[in-house]
Design a protein around this motif. Structure first.
Motif, PDB file in Angstrom:
ATOM      1  N   ARG A  28       0.832  -1.212   0.000  1.00 31.31           N
ATOM      2  CA  ARG A  28       0.000   0.000   0.000  1.00 31.31           C
ATOM      3  C   ARG A  28       0.867   1.263   0.000  1.00 31.31           C
ATOM      4  NH1 ARG A  28      -5.335  -1.134   3.771  1.00 31.31           N
ATOM      5  NH2 ARG A  28      -6.115  -2.892   2.535  1.00 31.31           N
ATOM      6  N   ILE A  29       1.995   1.196   0.707  1.00 34.33           N
ATOM      7  CA  ILE A  29       2.909   2.352   0.715  1.00 34.33           C
ATOM      8  C   ILE A  29       3.435   2.609  -0.694  1.00 34.33           C
ATOM      9  CG2 ILE A  29       5.152   3.170   1.537  1.00 34.33           C
ATOM     10  CD1 ILE A  29       4.576   1.696   4.168  1.00 34.33           C
ATOM     11  N   LEU A  30       3.800   1.513  -1.395  1.00 34.61           N
ATOM     12  CA  LEU A  30       4.266   1.667  -2.770  1.00 34.61           C
ATOM     13  C   LEU A  30       3.153   2.227  -3.656  1.00 34.61           C
ATOM     14  CD1 LEU A  30       6.314  -1.642  -3.202  1.00 34.61           C
ATOM     15  CD2 LEU A  30       7.202   0.685  -3.099  1.00 34.61           C
ATOM     16  N   GLY A  31       1.927   1.764  -3.418  1.00 36.31           N
ATOM     17  CA  GLY A  31       0.790   2.275  -4.174  1.00 36.31           C
ATOM     18  C   GLY A  31       0.602   3.756  -3.947  1.00 36.31           C
ATOM     19  N   TYR A  32       0.797   4.185  -2.706  1.00 33.92           N
ATOM     20  CA  TYR A  32       0.668   5.626  -2.410  1.00 33.92           C
ATOM     21  C   TYR A  32       1.725   6.429  -3.141  1.00 33.92           C
ATOM     22  CZ  TYR A  32       1.297  10.040  -0.049  1.00 33.92           C
ATOM     23  OH  TYR A  32       1.460  11.369   0.196  1.00 33.92           O
ATOM     24  N   ILE A  33       2.963   5.880  -3.129  1.00 36.50           N
ATOM     25  CA  ILE A  33       4.054   6.605  -3.792  1.00 36.50           C
ATOM     26  C   ILE A  33       3.751   6.777  -5.279  1.00 36.50           C
ATOM     27  CG2 ILE A  33       6.494   6.460  -4.453  1.00 36.50           C
ATOM     28  CD1 ILE A  33       6.970   5.072  -1.727  1.00 36.50           C
ATOM     29  N   LEU A  34       3.213   5.715  -5.885  1.00 35.50           N
ATOM     30  CA  LEU A  34       2.886   5.787  -7.317  1.00 35.50           C
ATOM     31  C   LEU A  34       1.755   6.777  -7.596  1.00 35.50           C
ATOM     32  CD1 LEU A  34       3.089   1.988  -8.229  1.00 35.50           C
ATOM     33  CD2 LEU A  34       4.655   3.812  -8.945  1.00 35.50           C
ATOM     34  N   ALA A  35       0.818   6.867  -6.650  1.00 31.00           N
ATOM     35  CA  ALA A  35      -0.357   7.741  -6.872  1.00 31.00           C
ATOM     36  C   ALA A  35      -0.211   9.097  -6.213  1.00 31.00           C
ATOM     37  CB  ALA A  35      -1.610   7.047  -6.335  1.00 31.00           C
ATOM     38  N   ARG A  36       0.972   9.393  -5.682  1.00 32.32           N
ATOM     39  CA  ARG A  36       1.144  10.624  -4.913  1.00 32.32           C
ATOM     40  C   ARG A  36       0.820  11.874  -5.724  1.00 32.32           C
ATOM     41  NH1 ARG A  36       6.508  10.798  -1.629  1.00 32.32           N
ATOM     42  NH2 ARG A  36       7.345  10.572  -3.733  1.00 32.32           N
ATOM     43  N   GLY A  37       1.169  11.859  -7.003  1.00 31.65           N
ATOM     44  CA  GLY A  37       0.882  13.022  -7.844  1.00 31.65           C
ATOM     45  C   GLY A  37      -0.608  13.321  -7.915  1.00 31.65           C
ATOM     46  N   VAL A  38      -1.427  12.249  -8.000  1.00 30.02           N
ATOM     47  CA  VAL A  38      -2.881  12.429  -8.058  1.00 30.02           C
ATOM     48  C   VAL A  38      -3.387  13.035  -6.757  1.00 30.02           C
ATOM     49  CG1 VAL A  38      -5.092  11.227  -8.239  1.00 30.02           C
ATOM     50  CG2 VAL A  38      -3.164  10.524  -9.670  1.00 30.02           C
ATOM     51  N   PHE A  39      -2.874  12.499  -5.629  1.00 32.34           N
ATOM     52  CA  PHE A  39      -3.327  13.023  -4.326  1.00 32.34           C
ATOM     53  C   PHE A  39      -2.918  14.482  -4.137  1.00 32.34           C
ATOM     54  CE2 PHE A  39      -3.196   8.403  -3.179  1.00 32.34           C
ATOM     55  CZ  PHE A  39      -4.568   8.269  -2.985  1.00 32.34           C
ATOM     56  N   ASN A  40      -1.722  14.816  -4.564  1.00 33.44           N
ATOM     57  CA  ASN A  40      -1.268  16.203  -4.425  1.00 33.44           C
ATOM     58  C   ASN A  40      -2.122  17.148  -5.268  1.00 33.44           C
ATOM     59  OD1 ASN A  40       0.738  15.534  -2.637  1.00 33.44           O
ATOM     60  ND2 ASN A  40       2.338  15.374  -4.202  1.00 33.44           N
TER      61      ASN A  40
END
Length: 336
Positions: free
Chosen positions: A259-271
């Protein structure tokens, strides 16, 4: 353009307020003066921290008192005549400033504006207009808390004011106006909303009927009107739900390495999503209907929010929002 800024108002004042004012002075065109209103030594200490020259348009206006966030608004304004919010509003009243920005006690800002500036012709009481984000275009919610008890005539005025603000500041052509109620059918709601519905139907605004709270974030309307009690509940519930979802997602992403890796990959979307929903980017809520431009910032306003609050104040002056409101109300209700 001259803007008075309550430099002592807000959770992070004067640091963030001064920093945001300097940014505005450096970046916004046409600013002749920014009055930083508050304790001179505290403001000067923040100005001294700035790396580089202080813009010449910045001037300190000294006063000795501050209205606390927990104080009774009307009482504080009457007793603390040398408070930063009172003096900042007086600069507008005296014609020395064109608009005022404050991130301090919201009730005190409303009370100071109402007592010192009074209202525009045709306006019973000023209303807080909050810009709310949606996936597409933001909508304007008013009243967001200035008048817990509003008459149908007042809510009709909110519709006029919100429609003009949406058109002039948010750039929405022919803004749609919805009446916040408990059902879309004409007959739904209490006596106030039913009477308001009839009043709005009599105007030539783009009134689309009742709107339910669950539809607000679908971009169904450009302007949603209601009394200040309901509007404040909607505003604070929305803020709480957004915060809860954010904290919830953080905890869920921390549960394992995948899940942490998933967050890192999707971080741009969240930002991107965070930036889109950030209230600081909308620059505070205008107090529409006051006989002067008044922008009320969130209590947690940072330098970015302060910059945008000053930006919105200059735009409201440039677009003659108050003159347009008076003209439109006179056209709709010529006898008032």
């Amino acid at each position: 353009m001259r803007i008075s800024v309550d430099a002592m108002g807000g959770d992070f004042a004067p640091r963030e307020i001064v920093a945001g004012s300097i940014q505005a002075a450096e970046k916004l065109q046409g600013l002749e003066k920014i009055y930083l209103v508050g304790d001179q030594s505290a403001i000067q200490a923040e100005l001294n921290k700035h790396k580089g020259p202080i813009p010449s348009c910045i001037e300190i206006f000294h006063c000795t008192e501050v209205v606390g966030m927990g104080e009774s608004p009307a009482t504080a304004i009457r007793r603390k005549k040398d408070s930063s919010i009172a003096r900042a509003v007086e600069l507008v009243k005296d014609g020395r400033a064109d608009a005022v920005f404050s991130a301090g006690n919201t009730g005190a800002a409303v009370a100071a504006a109402t007592l010192k500036l009074r209202t525009l012709k045709g306006v019973s009481r000023p209303a807080i207009a909050t810009v709310m984000p949606t996936p597409d275009k933001p909508f304007v919610l008013l009243d967001a808390g200035a008048n817990p008890d509003s008459t149908p005539e007042m809510i009709q005025q909110y519709a006029v004011m919100g429609s003009i603000y949406s058109r002039e500041i948010l750039g929405v052509e022919n803004p749609s106006v919805g009446l916040l109620s408990i059902g879309e059918e004409d007959a739904k709601g209490n006596e106030t909303t039913k009477k308001t519905f009839r009043l709005l139907q009599e105007t030539d605004m783009n009134f689309t009927g009742n709107v339910e709270s669950r539809d607000l974030y679908d971009g169904k309307v450009s302007v949603a009107v209601c009394d200040g009690f309901v509007g404040n509940v909607v505003l604070k519930t929305s803020e709480a739900v957004a915060k809860m979802i954010g904290n919830w997602l953080k905890e869920m992403f921390k549960q394992n390495i995948f899940r942490i890796l998933g967050y890192i990959l999707a971080r741009g979307v969240f930002n991107e999503m965070k930036a889109h929903a950030d209230p600081a980017s909308y620059g505070g809520a205008p107090l529409l209907g006051a006989n002067g431009i008044v922008i009320i910032g969130h209590g947690s306003s940072n330098a970015f929010a302060t910059f945008n609050g000053i930006r919105v104040a200059t735009e409201a002056v440039d677009h003659h929002v108050n003159h347009l409101i008076e003209d439109e109300l006179k056209r709709i209700n010529p006898e008032t």
